[in-house]
Design an enzyme around this catalytic site. Structure first.
Site, mmCIF file in Angstrom:
data_model
loop_
_atom_site.group_PDB
_atom_site.id
_atom_site.type_symbol
_atom_site.label_atom_id
_atom_site.label_comp_id
_atom_site.label_asym_id
_atom_site.label_seq_id
_atom_site.Cartn_x
_atom_site.Cartn_y
_atom_site.Cartn_z
ATOM 1 N N LYS A 145 35.415 37.192 35.069
ATOM 2 C CA LYS A 145 36.649 36.151 34.971
ATOM 3 C C LYS A 145 36.368 34.808 34.336
ATOM 4 O O LYS A 145 35.075 34.323 34.451
ATOM 5 C CB LYS A 145 37.168 35.953 36.300
ATOM 6 C CG LYS A 145 38.107 37.159 36.753
ATOM 7 C CD LYS A 145 38.746 36.812 38.208
ATOM 8 C CE LYS A 145 39.384 38.016 38.911
ATOM 9 N NZ LYS A 145 40.585 38.297 37.959
ATOM 10 N N ASP A 203 37.696 44.462 35.479
ATOM 11 C CA ASP A 203 38.640 43.300 36.522
ATOM 12 C C ASP A 203 39.734 44.166 36.753
ATOM 13 O O ASP A 203 40.502 43.440 37.335
ATOM 14 C CB ASP A 203 38.652 42.336 35.387
ATOM 15 C CG ASP A 203 39.370 41.001 36.081
ATOM 16 O OD1 ASP A 203 39.070 41.083 37.376
ATOM 17 O OD2 ASP A 203 39.945 40.239 35.711
ATOM 18 N N ARG A 250 43.465 48.294 41.118
ATOM 19 C CA ARG A 250 44.146 49.818 41.034
ATOM 20 C C ARG A 250 43.430 50.922 41.088
ATOM 21 O O ARG A 250 43.709 51.695 41.635
ATOM 22 C CB ARG A 250 45.007 49.898 39.471
ATOM 23 C CG ARG A 250 43.804 49.635 38.148
ATOM 24 C CD ARG A 250 44.762 49.350 37.190
ATOM 25 N NE ARG A 250 44.804 47.726 36.899
ATOM 26 C CZ ARG A 250 45.611 47.227 35.809
ATOM 27 N NH1 ARG A 250 45.971 47.961 34.988
ATOM 28 N NH2 ARG A 250 45.694 46.043 36.076
#
Length: 471
Positions: A251, A321, A325
């Site tokens: 990130k 990233d 999920r």
């Protein structure tokens, strides 16, 4: 009209009066020297008066009618935070007139919630003694019921906010697992946690892929609460990524400190469990919390890896990233295969796409059952924790087709990632389970009165409780 004062006779008392056009006349009779030029009762207006007995009277204007319960809670919360240092350490008494039961609950919750700051201190007068309700238009049994509910919701929501606000080094897997064990023992919740070896044996490959880069072993955690004579069984899956670096798909470091908030779905589920147990709700809840962080190391999973999820479907990892999920996929698959439920709800701080769409106005909801979605959206309206439905059309399946696996974990297009994530998760909901996905990325962590920077809002706890209480 609602009056809040110390239950014992002291020099300093707090009184709050809420005004409609009707009750303003009553107030003028009590305080004839107060001119409308100082306080008109308009929405958002505040005024303080000291009467001849030395009582401090706080006036809050709401216009010509009592507002929606969610707005009432918001106003009471703001008032409580702004005046938190003025409350005494004596028990608090509330006297109400022209308030419905729901009005009272909303206002009292707001007063309680407005006292929060991290870490929450139970020495505060509202919490230390609890609310003492003195209401002529309610029976003693109803007063006790209201008091229990207010305390239960705040207990759950404060716990959720505390865990979301904790610095990353204060919420490692062992620390949050110890907390969960303690509340499980306290409330009679069945607690099960799988370590890496057990996860591997059971085929929880998507969860393990995310965890493999961490020096902290993950804990795939299952919690089972059962109230007396449960009227329905609800499955909850909460994203519990304790800190998200993005993994190899690192990130931007500019705001990475906010990634301590990536367990917002799990904290909402935990807060809901605590409150449901406190209220002894007649429901059965199966909660799955895949607890891990998303770290970088020589062992971290890589873009292009292919892993097998619990239901046997293979996943091509295009972006590490998109880890939430992955963990939710195993959580949903495990729940639908091993438990019979009336419905399943997963809750997650999942995508920046949702934040870009809705900001801090609402969360996104998707799912495979219209009645379930409508019921959750209604709960969102009633609690002020709103939801907005996004479509899961079949055309979105094209975005996650892989050449080397059954699915890939992201689309390669810079559009619709919230929907793509929902569509991905749908492939792990099996056996005809009714399912809804809540992407709360913009709501769980944001602007708050009690902190200078973004912090926990408590979003999701009241929404889920409202839903659980529906027949």
């Amino acid at each position: 009209m609602i009056k809040i004062s110390n239950s014992q006779n002291t020099d300093y008392q707090q009184i709050i009066k809420l005004f409609t056009e009707k009750t303003w006349q009553e107030f003028q009779a009590d305080f004839p020297n107060l001119s409308e030029q100082f306080f008109s009762g308009k929405k958002g207006e505040e005024f303080i008066v000291i009467n001849e007995n030395g009582q401090s009277v706080f006036l809050l204007g709401f216009g010509e009618s009592i507002p929606h319960d969610a707005d009432l809670q918001k106003s009471a919360k703001k008032f409580s935070w702004q005046n938190r240092k003025k409350f005494t350490e004596k028990p608090t008494e509330i006297q109400a007139k022209n308030f419905t039961e729901e009005n009272l609950k909303s206002f009292a919750r707001g007063l309680f919630l407005g006292t929060y700051h991290y870490p929450f201190e139970r020495s505060h007068p509202f919490w230390k003694e609890g609310f003492s309700l003195n209401l002529k238009n309610f029976s003693d049994e109803k007063i006790a019921e209201i008091s229990t509910e207010i305390n239960a919701i705040c207990e759950g929501q404060f716990a959720a906010m505390d865990w979301l606000n904790k610095p990353a080094n204060f919420k490692k897997v062992p620390q949050i697992s110890e907390f969960i064990k303690n509340i499980s023992e306290k409330y009679g919740i069945k607690y099960t946690a799988y370590n890496s070896e057990t996860c591997a044996a059971r085929g929880l490959g998507a969860f393990l892929a995310v965890n493999q880069g961490s020096k902290e072993e993950g804990a795939f955690t299952i919690l089972e609460y059962q109230g007396e004579y449960p009227e329905k069984t609800v499955g909850l899956v909460g994203k519990c990524v304790l800190f998200d670096t993005g993994g190899i798909s690192l990130k931007n470091p500019e705001n990475m400190h906010y990634m301590k908030s990536d367990l917002g779905g799990a904290t909402a589920v935990l807060g809901t469990l605590i409150a449901a147990a406190e209220m002894k709700l007649p429901v059965k809840i199966i909660a799955i919390l895949p607890i891990t962080d998303n770290a970088i190391s020589e062992n971290a999973y890589l873009p292009s890896d292919v892993v097998a999820a619990y239901n046997g479907k293979t996943i091509e990892v295009l972006n590490t990233d998109a880890e939430g999920r992955m963990t939710l996929a195993d959580g949903l698959a495990y729940l639908t295969k091993n438990y019979e439920t009336d419905c399943i709800i997963d809750v997650a701080t999942l995508t920046g796409s949702t934040v870009r769409m809705f900001g801090e106005t609402c969360a996104a909801i998707m799912g495979n059952d219209d009645d379930l979605i409508k019921s959750l959206m209604q709960s969102g309206e009633e609690t002020g924790q709103r939801l907005w439905q996004l479509p899961l059309w079949e055309i979105w399946d094209e975005e996650i087709k892989s050449d080397v696996a059954d699915l890939r974990n992201i689309s390669m297009k810079p559009i619709g990632d919230a929907i793509v994530a929902g569509k991905f998760l749908q492939h792990f909901v099996e056996n005809g389970a009714k399912w809804a996905h809540l992407d709360i990325a913009g709501m769980a962590f944001g602007k708050v009165d009690y902190a200078k920077e973004k912090a926990a809002t408590g979003y999701g706890v009241q929404l889920l409780l409202n839903f659980l209480k529906k027949p």
